[in-house]
Design a protein around this motif. Structure first.
Motif, PDB file in Angstrom:
ATOM      1  N   UNK A  83      44.768  32.002  25.317  1.00  0.00           N
ATOM      2  CA  UNK A  83      44.381  33.367  25.670  1.00  0.00           C
ATOM      3  C   UNK A  83      42.881  33.457  25.467  1.00  0.00           C
ATOM      4  N   UNK A  84      42.174  33.893  26.502  1.00  0.00           N
ATOM      5  CA  UNK A  84      40.714  33.800  26.425  1.00  0.00           C
ATOM      6  C   UNK A  84      40.059  34.880  27.276  1.00  0.00           C
ATOM      7  N   UNK A  85      38.975  35.485  26.740  1.00  0.00           N
ATOM      8  CA  UNK A  85      38.149  36.401  27.519  1.00  0.00           C
ATOM      9  C   UNK A  85      37.162  35.627  28.386  1.00  0.00           C
ATOM     10  N   UNK A  86      36.632  34.526  27.864  1.00  0.00           N
ATOM     11  CA  UNK A  86      35.682  33.713  28.616  1.00  0.00           C
ATOM     12  C   UNK A  86      36.464  32.788  29.538  1.00  0.00           C
ATOM     13  N   UNK A 120      47.879  32.434  34.323  1.00  0.00           N
ATOM     14  CA  UNK A 120      48.583  33.703  34.516  1.00  0.00           C
ATOM     15  C   UNK A 120      47.592  34.811  34.191  1.00  0.00           C
ATOM     16  N   UNK A 121      47.415  35.716  35.119  1.00  0.00           N
ATOM     17  CA  UNK A 121      46.516  36.850  34.929  1.00  0.00           C
ATOM     18  C   UNK A 121      47.356  38.092  34.660  1.00  0.00           C
ATOM     19  N   UNK A 122      47.105  38.737  33.524  1.00  0.00           N
ATOM     20  CA  UNK A 122      47.817  39.963  33.172  1.00  0.00           C
ATOM     21  C   UNK A 122      46.909  41.166  33.352  1.00  0.00           C
ATOM     22  N   UNK A 123      47.503  42.254  33.778  1.00  0.00           N
ATOM     23  CA  UNK A 123      46.803  43.533  33.870  1.00  0.00           C
ATOM     24  C   UNK A 123      47.783  44.641  33.511  1.00  0.00           C
ATOM     25  N   UNK A 166      43.000  38.044  31.216  1.00  0.00           N
ATOM     26  CA  UNK A 166      43.123  39.465  31.511  1.00  0.00           C
ATOM     27  C   UNK A 166      42.164  40.269  30.665  1.00  0.00           C
ATOM     28  N   UNK A 167      41.947  41.526  31.027  1.00  0.00           N
ATOM     29  CA  UNK A 167      41.038  42.374  30.253  1.00  0.00           C
ATOM     30  C   UNK A 167      41.664  42.779  28.927  1.00  0.00           C
ATOM     31  N   UNK A 168      40.882  43.440  28.086  1.00  0.00           N
ATOM     32  CA  UNK A 168      41.421  43.986  26.843  1.00  0.00           C
ATOM     33  C   UNK A 168      42.570  44.932  27.151  1.00  0.00           C
TER      34      UNK A 168
END
Length: 240
Positions: free
Chosen positions: A187-190, A202-205, A34-36
């Protein structure tokens, strides 16, 4: 093995995570993407007992919610936090000995020798002070310190953050070797790095679950990006 049941985290009036439910199978690997500001780190901190939360966290059916971070670590849920946080004044090997404390009283899964086998760069600098290591070497040490704590589940918060691509590749190669022996929550940005290792995503927004499923379902980077920013398929292809 590890289950979250309607996990919620709030900071005052701000709801960072809203009723997240997920399951990490025994020795399975799950990515939270997910994004920041999506609630990823707050989720890991809640699992580790570092922030108050609603809902429940369970390990092998036993409730962890309400226990102290120290008690949770003693159950085998070990977090590698963002930013490494090694003990700079201690040597590499002394950092590893400190990590063994959380594993006392449970079956020893990884010895210091095992860590040196997995991460041979650490063996070559076992007497060096941690502050003198590069960022990538400190990340290796943080992972090694977590392993000697005899984890059942490793919580990995942004393990490739700030690392050169070649160093990040070596870190993720270690995760691939660990897969099947311990549970992994990454948990990863890349996203592409995590997707190459994990089984489920799991994608969080904005604290909500925007998508969940097998890692293969998220291989399309365009679809994944749309999930993260909240663009629906119909919106992405408007009628002409």
């Amino acid at each position: 093995m590890l289950e979250l049941e309607k996990l919620s985290v709030s900071y005052g009036p701000v709801r960072a995570v809203n009723e997240l439910s997920l399951r990490v199978p025994s020795a399975g690997a799950v990515a939270i993407l997910g994004p920041n500001g999506a609630g990823k780190t707050s989720t890991l901190r809640a699992i580790s007992g570092l922030v108050p939360h609603g809902g429940a966290v369970l390990l092998n059916g036993r409730k962890l919610s309400g226990r102290s971070p120290r008690e949770i670590a003693r159950t085998g849920v070990i977090q590698v936090p963002e930013g490494r946080r090694v003990f700079g004044s201690l040597s590499v090997e002394e950092n590893l000995h400190v990590g063994m404390v959380a594993g006392r009283g449970r079956e020893r899964r990884f010895s210091i020798s095992d860590v040196y086998d997995l991460l041979p760069a650490l063996a070559r600098m076992r007497g060096r002070a941690a502050w003198a290591l590069s960022g990538g070497e400190q990340q290796m040490l943080a992972v090694g310190r977590a392993l000697v704590a005899s984890p059942e589940v490793l919580l990995l918060d942004e393990p490739s953050l700030g690392l050169a691509p070649a160093v990040a590749d070596r870190i993720y190669d270690t995760f691939r070797q660990l897969k099947g022996s311990v549970g992994l929550v990454i948990v990863e940005q890349m996203a592409a790095r995590a997707l190459a290792v994990v089984d489920e995503v799991f994608v969080l927004r904005e604290g909500e679950t925007a998508g969940a499923g097998a890692a293969t379902e998220f291989a399309d980077p365009v679809r994944l990006a749309r999930l993260m920013i909240g663009v629906h398929e119909d919106d992405a292809h408007p009628a002409s």
